[in-house]
Every structure is written in C-alpha cells, then in structure tokens.
Design an enzyme around this catalytic site. Sequence first.
Site, PDB file in Angstrom:
ATOM      1  N   HIS A   1       0.889  -1.255   0.167  1.00  0.00           N
ATOM      2  CA  HIS A   1      -0.111  -0.015  -0.028  1.00  0.00           C
ATOM      3  C   HIS A   1       0.816   1.301   0.054  1.00  0.00           C
ATOM      4  CE1 HIS A   1      -3.886  -2.096   1.455  1.00  0.00           C
ATOM      5  NE2 HIS A   1      -3.470  -2.478   0.229  1.00  0.00           N
TER       6      HIS A   1
ATOM      7  N   HIS B   1      -0.412  -8.696   0.975  1.00  0.00           N
ATOM      8  CA  HIS B   1      -1.568  -8.838   1.885  1.00  0.00           C
ATOM      9  C   HIS B   1      -2.311 -10.050   1.603  1.00  0.00           C
ATOM     10  CE1 HIS B   1      -1.135  -4.466   0.508  1.00  0.00           C
ATOM     11  NE2 HIS B   1      -1.165  -4.372   1.801  1.00  0.00           N
TER      12      HIS B   1
ATOM     13  N   HIS C   1     -10.394  -4.360   4.212  1.00  0.00           N
ATOM     14  CA  HIS C   1      -8.807  -4.501   4.190  1.00  0.00           C
ATOM     15  C   HIS C   1      -8.477  -5.826   3.369  1.00  0.00           C
ATOM     16  CE1 HIS C   1      -4.583  -4.934   4.659  1.00  0.00           C
ATOM     17  NE2 HIS C   1      -4.659  -3.399   5.021  1.00  0.00           N
TER      18      HIS C   1
ATOM     19  N   GLU D   1      -6.017  -7.886   3.513  1.00  0.00           N
ATOM     20  CA  GLU D   1      -5.610  -8.959   4.297  1.00  0.00           C
ATOM     21  C   GLU D   1      -6.774  -9.466   5.182  1.00  0.00           C
ATOM     22  OE1 GLU D   1      -2.440  -7.785   7.057  1.00  0.00           O
ATOM     23  OE2 GLU D   1      -3.316  -9.403   8.499  1.00  0.00           O
TER      24      GLU D   1
ATOM     25  N   THR E   1      -2.563  -7.996  10.842  1.00  0.00           N
ATOM     26  CA  THR E   1      -1.198  -7.948  11.392  1.00  0.00           C
ATOM     27  C   THR E   1      -0.770  -6.623  11.573  1.00  0.00           C
ATOM     28  OG1 THR E   1      -0.496  -7.922   8.816  1.00  0.00           O
ATOM     29  CG2 THR E   1      -0.567 -10.065  10.016  1.00  0.00           C
TER      30      THR E   1
ATOM     31  N   CYS F   1       2.382  -7.770  13.780  1.00  0.00           N
ATOM     32  CA  CYS F   1       3.566  -8.466  13.279  1.00  0.00           C
ATOM     33  C   CYS F   1       4.685  -7.548  13.934  1.00  0.00           C
ATOM     34  CB  CYS F   1       3.584  -8.502  11.722  1.00  0.00           C
ATOM     35  SG  CYS F   1       3.926  -6.826  11.120  1.00  0.00           S
TER      36      CYS F   1
ATOM     37  N   SER G   1       5.539   0.084   4.350  1.00  0.00           N
ATOM     38  CA  SER G   1       5.438  -0.072   2.755  1.00  0.00           C
ATOM     39  C   SER G   1       6.433   1.232   2.039  1.00  0.00           C
ATOM     40  CB  SER G   1       4.029  -0.353   2.085  1.00  0.00           C
ATOM     41  OG  SER G   1       3.314   0.809   2.922  1.00  0.00           O
TER      42      SER G   1
HETATM   43 FE1  SF4 Z   1       2.670  -6.606   6.596  1.00  0.00          FE
HETATM   44 FE2  SF4 Z   1       4.168  -7.015   8.809  1.00  0.00          FE
HETATM   45 FE3  SF4 Z   1       4.586  -8.777   6.657  1.00  0.00          FE
HETATM   46 FE4  SF4 Z   1       5.335  -6.198   6.679  1.00  0.00          FE
HETATM   47  S1  SF4 Z   1       6.095  -7.851   8.061  1.00  0.00           S
HETATM   48  S2  SF4 Z   1       4.021  -7.138   5.153  1.00  0.00           S
HETATM   49  S3  SF4 Z   1       3.507  -5.114   7.975  1.00  0.00           S
HETATM   50  S4  SF4 Z   1       2.573  -8.698   8.054  1.00  0.00           S
END
Ligand code: SF4
Length: 334
Positions: A51, A84, A134, A136, A174, A204, A277
């Site tokens: 994104h 995603h 979204h 994801e 995440t 994450c 991103s």
């Molecule tokens: Fe998304 Fe986290 Fe993976 Fe980056 S590390 S693409 S923010 S889930």
Amino acid sequence: MTDEPDSQPTRRVIVASPRGYCAGVDRAVLTVKRALASFGAPVYVRKQIVHNEHVVATLAEQGAIFVDELAEVPQGALVVFSAHGVSPEVRQDAATRRLRTIDATCPLVTKVHHEAARFAAKGVPIVLIGHAGHEEVEGTTGEAPDDITLVQSGEDVDALTLDPERPLAWLSQTTLSVDETRGIVEKLRARFPQLLDPPSDDICYATQNRQSAIKQIAAQSDLVIVVGSRNSSNSVRLVDVALENGARAAHLVDDSGQVDPQWFDGVVSVGVTSGASVPDVLVDGVLARLEELGFPPAVEDRLVDETLSFALPPQVRERRQPRPPVTGHWVTGR
Ligand code: SF4
C-alpha cells in the site's frame, strides 16, 4: 529547550528507527522486480503489491499492470498476489482461469491464515479483529468464511451474539494498533471466559517496532510527520499512536510535496517516521524539505535493529542451474 534565557528555542528533528520497509514488503517488491526481469513485461499484480502509491507507480513504469480482480488478467498470463494475501477462492479462480501465479503474500500473513484454518478445522468459532474491506482481512476471512466474525471495535464486541459458554478464538490483522487491540481482547475475554489466544502475536514484529519507536519520540515532538499512503493501515496507525503518546499534532504525507510550511508556526521539535511500505528515499525527501524550512539535519533515535528477511517465492529465487522454460500452467501451492 533554550540556549540563552531570551534566545530562540533550538529546533530539532528526530527520525524514528525502525521505520520504512519491513521484510514482507521488501520481499513483495523484489518479487515483482524479479518477475519482470526473469519473465518480461507485462507482469500482472492483483491489487497494489504493497500500500504505497510511489512504489506502485515505479513498478508500473517498469511494466507491472495492477488489477483489482483476476477477471482483468488475460488467460495464461503471469499474476503476482500482493503482500496482503488472498483467499482460497482467489487461488481457485486463478487455477480455473489457467493463470500462472507467484505468491508474494507476507509469510506473517500466511501464518494468520493457517491459524484461522486450524481453529476452524477444530470447530472453534473465530473473532477476527481488523478493518472491514482491508485486503488482508478479506484474505484471512476467506480461509474460514462460515467461522469468522469480524470485530472492529469494543462496540462490536458488545454486539456479538456468540455463545459465551463455548470456546472462541481471536485473531487479528497484522497491522493494527497494539494498544487498541489489547483493549478489544480484554473486552472479549470479559464476555467470553473460554477465549483462546493465537499461538503467537498476529500483529507483526514490524508493526510493533514502528509503533514502539514512534512512541519513544512522540512525547518529545511538537509535531510528528508519518510518511505513508492513506490506504496503508500501519501508516495510519502510526499517526494515531503518535497523537496518543504526546505529539501535539501528527500528519500523514505521501511525500515531501505534502509537507505544509504552515504546520510549523511555533514548532520546535519534529518527529519523523514512515510506514512499513515506504521506501527510505521518501523519508529523505521529507527530511530535506524540513531543512529547507529552517530545521537542522535530523538525528536518528534507534530503538532496535531489525534483521529479519524472508526467502523469495521459488519462481523468482536466484538459481545456479538455468531456469526451466515457463510454459503451461503453474500455480503456487502453500
Ligand atoms: Fe505486513 Fe508485517 Fe508482513 Fe510487513 S512484515 S508485510 S507489515 S505482516
């Protein structure tokens, strides 16, 4: 902070670290570049690969064609799934249309997909904390559409009609706010005493680190600039986290062109960060713009070093042997 009793306060710019590209974004962007280099343009990409408007525009110049749906991809063409993730239905659709696919889904998103599938296989209903619409969330929900209920807020928890006497699992997108998600989970646990946690954090490492890093500098910042696109969930969360942790103002900008000189009347300290991103060149542009506006060079506040990286999808990994010709129908499995 003042040098002399009646001197001007010393202006300063603090740039957060970690910021910018995470391992999943790095892998997804490199996947499209390698696909273009190895197989030639056009390479179709379902949805934005990550994104960020600038990243997407740069890859489009190199021959990537971004589509919203697989129906826009010619039969037999090569298509990359974005970081995603996608639902099993999309994978099946690609196979039916005999598309060649490369899966750039972040492995940490795939982990959440597997958790959803495992809970559903045991007959445990799942509450997914995330944002409606979204990509994801759509992908994760597609793993067990009959077993997943989306919750976006504490009010949504109040409205749940699930049986409080039965086990229930929670999972999350995440890229959510760590603090806000914790509040929703506490509320869930109060209503559903048999609530089961995911085996490991779904939010994450990159989301958590970027939020912790901006928390550290928000309290010292009159104003925070977050570099990121409006449809980037983790970038938008960084604005929220900055405001909740002491910044008097916080703005989301795609690039230096959106930095408004009027924001800085009376501003002494500026904090800067970027979403997962965002390439660092865009942050460099913002820091240069701040110098043009009279601020000194930025000082970096490093919270932690990130060393995680993910292997590329097999179709674009470098090989010692010559790559076999790309013909026929190949669809990545998971
Ligand atoms: Fe998304 Fe986290 Fe993976 Fe980056 S590390 S693409 S923010 S889930």
